[in-house]
Scaffold this active site. Structure first.
Site, PDB file in Angstrom:
ATOM      1  N   ILE A 136      37.767  -3.266   4.782  1.00 23.75           N
ATOM      2  CA  ILE A 136      36.328  -3.053   4.557  1.00 23.75           C
ATOM      3  C   ILE A 136      36.351  -1.287   4.599  1.00 23.75           C
ATOM      4  O   ILE A 136      37.372  -0.761   5.279  1.00 23.75           O
ATOM      5  CB  ILE A 136      35.640  -3.726   5.817  1.00 23.75           C
ATOM      6  N   ASP A 137      35.114  -0.771   4.311  1.00 22.65           N
ATOM      7  CA  ASP A 137      34.931   0.413   4.210  1.00 22.65           C
ATOM      8  C   ASP A 137      35.167   1.209   5.557  1.00 22.65           C
ATOM      9  O   ASP A 137      34.704   0.399   6.379  1.00 22.65           O
ATOM     10  CB  ASP A 137      33.596   0.949   3.517  1.00 22.65           C
ATOM     11  N   LYS A 138      35.295   2.427   5.696  1.00 18.80           N
ATOM     12  CA  LYS A 138      35.199   3.355   6.837  1.00 18.80           C
ATOM     13  C   LYS A 138      34.132   3.109   7.724  1.00 18.80           C
ATOM     14  O   LYS A 138      34.214   2.702   8.969  1.00 18.80           O
ATOM     15  CB  LYS A 138      35.482   4.734   6.354  1.00 18.80           C
ATOM     16  N   THR A 140      31.850   0.763   7.453  1.00 18.59           N
ATOM     17  CA  THR A 140      31.422  -0.667   7.626  1.00 18.59           C
ATOM     18  C   THR A 140      32.178  -1.038   9.059  1.00 18.59           C
ATOM     19  O   THR A 140      33.577  -1.102   8.920  1.00 18.59           O
ATOM     20  CB  THR A 140      31.851  -1.422   6.354  1.00 18.59           C
ATOM     21  N   ARG A 236      27.526  -2.894  -1.408  1.00 20.07           N
ATOM     22  CA  ARG A 236      26.679  -1.900  -1.398  1.00 20.07           C
ATOM     23  C   ARG A 236      26.419  -1.472  -2.727  1.00 20.07           C
ATOM     24  O   ARG A 236      25.226  -1.066  -3.103  1.00 20.07           O
ATOM     25  CB  ARG A 236      27.744  -0.615  -1.050  1.00 20.07           C
TER      26      ARG A 236
END
Length: 300
Positions: A136-138, A140, A236
């Site tokens: 998962i993104d930084k 998130t 996103r």
């Protein structure tokens, strides 16, 4: 082994050196290219150029020498992590907002992987992403499943491939909805206009996101989102595509948005079949305080 790029500028108008290189070389980021210029690794007409904004004119010949990168290897670091579940095969953690999942060129340490390696033994030949089967993104927050051995890694990766696991997110997005539920089926790939971004592109990778509207406020909505596929920045980009970007998203959202520490996106629920016992396991965690506090403000 180092490599180089030989290019020629053939446009009638002048252009910035770093902007031209960013358009031409897909393998490198603009910040990397700017560093190469400052370090003297870019030659224009056989002469080193140190200014990133140097102007190119038609006929200029550019040589970019890419220096060899030092190999990255994840090392254990004593960083606290929120362990939701653990046994000899799998580890489920609640990643905080702001933490990168694994080391890379721009962030070689202080990642979730560094913390996990300090916490427990991971038997995996991958020295950069040991145990990682999804990301998962930084900015998130939320749940990640980690494989502690090859049996677990193969099983969890196969479940991701077969779309048999469960991944549900909460998001605060811009705007209101007429419909209560929806499905976004739009292929994703690298943006043609900004290489840091993903975009809905013809011929991109198959990507499907399901959403349910949980609450609506003035100019914002709270959604539950379920991933059918797991592409880079999928939620996103899909939300931006339908005109409801995730609030606080610095890459895909508007500048005037809710104040926080990045996008208001949280991986709330994770479910999978245990690789050894074949038992269905499901976990859920609440969003971070900034997310909950923002919801309270929107409700009142």
């Amino acid at each position: 082994m180092s490599k180089s790029f030989n290019l020629e500028y053939d446009e009638p108008k002048k252009a910035r050196l770093d902007a031209f290189l960013n358009e031409q070389i897909e393998d490198l980021t603009r910040s990397q290219l700017q560093k190469f210029i400052k370090d003297g690794n870019v030659l224009v007409n056989e002469a080193p150029v140190s200014k990133t904004g140097a102007k190119l004119t038609k006929g200029d010949k550019i040589l970019v020498n890419v220096p060899e990168e030092e190999p990255i290897k994840a090392i254990p670091e004593n960083i606290p992590i929120d362990v939701v579940y653990e046994d000899s095969d799998v580890l489920v953690v609640n990643k905080p907002q702001g933490m990168v999942v694994h080391p890379a060129a721009g962030h070689p340490d202080k990642t979730l992987v560094n913390a996990i390696l300090y916490h427990c033994q991971i038997n995996d030949d991958d020295v950069i992403r040991p145990g990682i089967v999804h990301r998962i993104d930084k900015d998130t927050s939320g749940l990640l499943m980690i494989a502690k051995n090859n049996l677990a890694k193969q099983s969890l990766m196969q479940q991701l491939k077969e779309k048999s696991n469960l991944r549900e997110y909460l998001a605060i997005v811009h705007g209101n909805f007429k419909e209560r539920t929806g499905k976004i089926n739009a292929p994703l790939g690298r943006s043609k206009f900004d290489r840091k971004k993903q975009a809905v592109v013809e011929g991109g990778r198959h990507a499907v996101t399901h959403f349910t509207v949980l609450e609506q406020f003035e100019n914002y909505s709270l959604l539950k989102l379920k991933l059918e596929t797991g592409r880079t920045h999928q939620i996103r980009v899909h939300m931006q595509y339908i005109g409801h970007p995730v609030a606080g998203d610095p890459l895909y959202g508007p500048k005037n948005t809710l104040q926080g520490k990045g996008q208001f996106l949280h991986a709330k629920t994770l479910g999978f079949v245990h690789p050894r016992t074949n038992e269905w396991m499901e976990f859920s965690v609440e969003p971070p305080k900034v997310f909950l506090d923002t919801l309270d403000k929107l409700r009142h």
